[in-house]
Design an enzyme around this catalytic site. Structure first.
Site, PDB file in Angstrom:
ATOM      1  N   ASP A  20       0.660  -1.307  -0.061  1.00  0.00           N
ATOM      2  CA  ASP A  20       0.027  -0.045   0.198  1.00  0.00           C
ATOM      3  C   ASP A  20       0.773   1.265   0.178  1.00  0.00           C
ATOM      4  O   ASP A  20       1.978   1.187   0.535  1.00  0.00           O
ATOM      5  CB  ASP A  20      -0.839  -0.006   1.150  1.00  0.00           C
ATOM      6  CG  ASP A  20      -2.003   0.952   1.052  1.00  0.00           C
ATOM      7  OD1 ASP A  20      -2.138   1.533   0.111  1.00  0.00           O
ATOM      8  OD2 ASP A  20      -2.660   1.266   1.962  1.00  0.00           O
ATOM      9  N   THR A  66     -10.844  -7.470  -5.424  1.00  0.00           N
ATOM     10  CA  THR A  66     -11.939  -7.327  -6.029  1.00  0.00           C
ATOM     11  C   THR A  66     -12.462  -5.886  -6.146  1.00  0.00           C
ATOM     12  O   THR A  66     -13.328  -5.688  -6.971  1.00  0.00           O
ATOM     13  CB  THR A  66     -12.931  -8.096  -5.517  1.00  0.00           C
ATOM     14  OG1 THR A  66     -12.893  -8.198  -3.884  1.00  0.00           O
ATOM     15  CG2 THR A  66     -12.606  -9.888  -5.646  1.00  0.00           C
ATOM     16  N   GLU A  67     -12.000  -5.127  -4.826  1.00  0.00           N
ATOM     17  CA  GLU A  67     -12.565  -3.523  -4.999  1.00  0.00           C
ATOM     18  C   GLU A  67     -12.020  -2.833  -5.843  1.00  0.00           C
ATOM     19  O   GLU A  67     -12.434  -1.683  -5.966  1.00  0.00           O
ATOM     20  CB  GLU A  67     -12.719  -3.373  -3.564  1.00  0.00           C
ATOM     21  CG  GLU A  67     -13.532  -3.955  -2.535  1.00  0.00           C
ATOM     22  CD  GLU A  67     -13.374  -5.317  -2.404  1.00  0.00           C
ATOM     23  OE1 GLU A  67     -12.203  -5.600  -2.166  1.00  0.00           O
ATOM     24  OE2 GLU A  67     -14.224  -6.174  -2.205  1.00  0.00           O
ATOM     25  N   ASN A  68     -10.706  -3.074  -6.480  1.00  0.00           N
ATOM     26  CA  ASN A  68      -9.821  -2.125  -7.045  1.00  0.00           C
ATOM     27  C   ASN A  68     -10.444  -1.804  -8.485  1.00  0.00           C
ATOM     28  O   ASN A  68     -10.099  -0.884  -9.151  1.00  0.00           O
ATOM     29  CB  ASN A  68      -8.426  -2.812  -7.219  1.00  0.00           C
ATOM     30  CG  ASN A  68      -7.496  -2.582  -5.902  1.00  0.00           C
ATOM     31  OD1 ASN A  68      -6.741  -3.452  -5.611  1.00  0.00           O
ATOM     32  ND2 ASN A  68      -7.908  -1.594  -5.198  1.00  0.00           N
ATOM     33  N   SER A 195      -8.405  -4.844   4.590  1.00  0.00           N
ATOM     34  CA  SER A 195      -8.857  -4.689   3.555  1.00  0.00           C
ATOM     35  C   SER A 195      -9.265  -6.012   2.770  1.00  0.00           C
ATOM     36  O   SER A 195      -8.884  -6.049   1.422  1.00  0.00           O
ATOM     37  CB  SER A 195      -8.087  -3.737   2.696  1.00  0.00           C
ATOM     38  OG  SER A 195      -7.730  -2.600   3.225  1.00  0.00           O
TER      39      SER A 195
HETATM   40  C1  FPP Z   1      -1.865  -0.045  -3.301  1.00  0.00           C
HETATM   41  O1  FPP Z   1      -1.397   1.149  -3.289  1.00  0.00           O
HETATM   42  C2  FPP Z   1      -1.543  -0.873  -4.515  1.00  0.00           C
HETATM   43  C3  FPP Z   1      -2.244  -1.275  -5.322  1.00  0.00           C
HETATM   44  C4  FPP Z   1      -3.823  -1.341  -5.571  1.00  0.00           C
HETATM   45  C5  FPP Z   1      -1.588  -1.965  -6.492  1.00  0.00           C
HETATM   46  C6  FPP Z   1      -0.392  -2.895  -6.358  1.00  0.00           C
HETATM   47  C7  FPP Z   1       0.330  -3.285  -7.607  1.00  0.00           C
HETATM   48  C8  FPP Z   1       1.708  -3.229  -7.869  1.00  0.00           C
HETATM   49  C9  FPP Z   1       2.708  -2.908  -6.869  1.00  0.00           C
HETATM   50  C10 FPP Z   1       2.299  -3.715  -9.141  1.00  0.00           C
HETATM   51  C11 FPP Z   1       1.436  -4.951  -9.867  1.00  0.00           C
HETATM   52  C12 FPP Z   1       1.951  -6.276  -9.347  1.00  0.00           C
HETATM   53  C13 FPP Z   1       2.653  -7.026 -10.188  1.00  0.00           C
HETATM   54  C14 FPP Z   1       2.680  -8.571  -9.812  1.00  0.00           C
HETATM   55  C15 FPP Z   1       3.415  -6.659 -11.359  1.00  0.00           C
HETATM   56  P1  FPP Z   1      -2.566   2.455  -3.449  1.00  0.00           P
HETATM   57  O2  FPP Z   1      -2.392   2.829  -4.924  1.00  0.00           O
HETATM   58  O3  FPP Z   1      -3.872   2.161  -2.996  1.00  0.00           O
HETATM   59  O4  FPP Z   1      -1.860   3.781  -2.847  1.00  0.00           O
HETATM   60  P2  FPP Z   1      -2.429   4.847  -1.903  1.00  0.00           P
HETATM   61  O5  FPP Z   1      -3.464   4.259  -0.910  1.00  0.00           O
HETATM   62  O6  FPP Z   1      -1.389   5.811  -1.388  1.00  0.00           O
HETATM   63  O7  FPP Z   1      -3.144   5.558  -3.136  1.00  0.00           O
END
Ligand code: FPP
Length: 239
Positions: A20, A66-68, A195
């Site tokens: 995160d 699933t929420e993303n 989450s």
């Molecule tokens: C959460 O941070 C992160 C994600 C929802 C995506 C994570 C994916 C990767 C690191 C790369 C993909 C994976 C592979 C295997 C290549 P956020 O975007 O919610 O951060 P924030 O809370 O600061 O907005």
């Protein structure tokens, strides 16, 4: 203190990570959110290498929930493209003796991604080093509902008596069948929640929340989380 005198590191067999803080990392630098995800993917690679080096047996990461799907389409496309590229290079993991497994509902994913996932799992199935579980379109509640449905189906067909359903059998109907429960869950970025990640599997897991954002997460942070874990007295409900 010399290396010889240091307390031996109690390395958890299974570490789960909620990656995160990518968005906030990018925002702090005046960059688009996707730059945060790209940096986050580099961190993932680095941390996986380190986990393997120190003897962690299983790493499970939350790549897409699933929420993303509620995120802007452009961000979803970027994460999916990153996954696609990662999968195309999956033979790199195979060379490192890493077994790859994907957790989650693959049906809504693009067909090339589904194929690449199947191929990567097949190619790495015999690897005996670390197992890397990547949760994509994963939700803990959905996983439990899916297991309940699958058991209900067997019962309705007359292949299973309801009283035969116990925790062990239930676990075998989860995406994580055959994988031991995580010993340690790490969530960087300062958020204090699970989450919808691994709801069943985290029953006795030790949680470590850290203030660092995932793209800045380094092996040093992992050592700090493991040091906290090592101090915990795990009783599993006993005394
Ligand atoms: C959460 O941070 C992160 C994600 C929802 C995506 C994570 C994916 C990767 C690191 C790369 C993909 C994976 C592979 C295997 C290549 P956020 O975007 O919610 O951060 P924030 O809370 O600061 O907005």
């Amino acid at each position: 203190m010399s290396n010889e005198q240091k307390e031996p590191l109690v390395v958890p067999a299974h570490i789960a990570i909620i990656m995160d803080g990518n968005g906030r990392w990018a925002k702090k630098r005046g960059l688009p959110r996707n730059a945060g995800h790209r940096q986050g993917a580099k961190t993932l690679e680095n941390i996986c290498d380190y986990c393997q080096k120190i003897g962690v047996r299983y790493v499970t990461i939350y790549a897409f929930s699933t929420e993303n799907w509620k995120r802007p389409q452009e961000e979803i496309n970027t994460i999916m493209d990153m996954l696609r590229n990662y999968l195309k290079e999956a033979s790199k993991q195979t060379r490192r003796n890493v077994r790859l497994l994907f957790l989650g509902d693959r049906a809504p994913l693009a067909s090339d991604i589904r194929q690449l996932m199947n191929q990567a799992e097949k190619d790495s199935a015999g690897n005996t080093g670390m197992t890397l579980c990547i949760a994509v379109n994963y939700g803990g509640r959905a996983e439990i509902v899916r297991a309940a449905r699958s058991l209900a189906r067997l019962a309705a067909q007359g292949d299973l008596a309801p009283d035969e359903i116990g925790e062990q059998l239930f676990s075998e109907h989860l995406y994580t069948r055959g994988i031991p429960s995580p010993d340690l869950l790490i969530r960087p970025s300062g958020e204090l929640r699970v989450s919808n990640f691994l709801l069943w599997q985290l029953a006795y897991t030790e949680f470590v929340f850290m203030d660092v954002l995932w793209p800045d997460f380094s092996p040093l942070h992992l050592d700090q989380a493991i040091a906290q874990y090592a101090k915990r007295n795990r009783r599993f409900g006993g005394i």
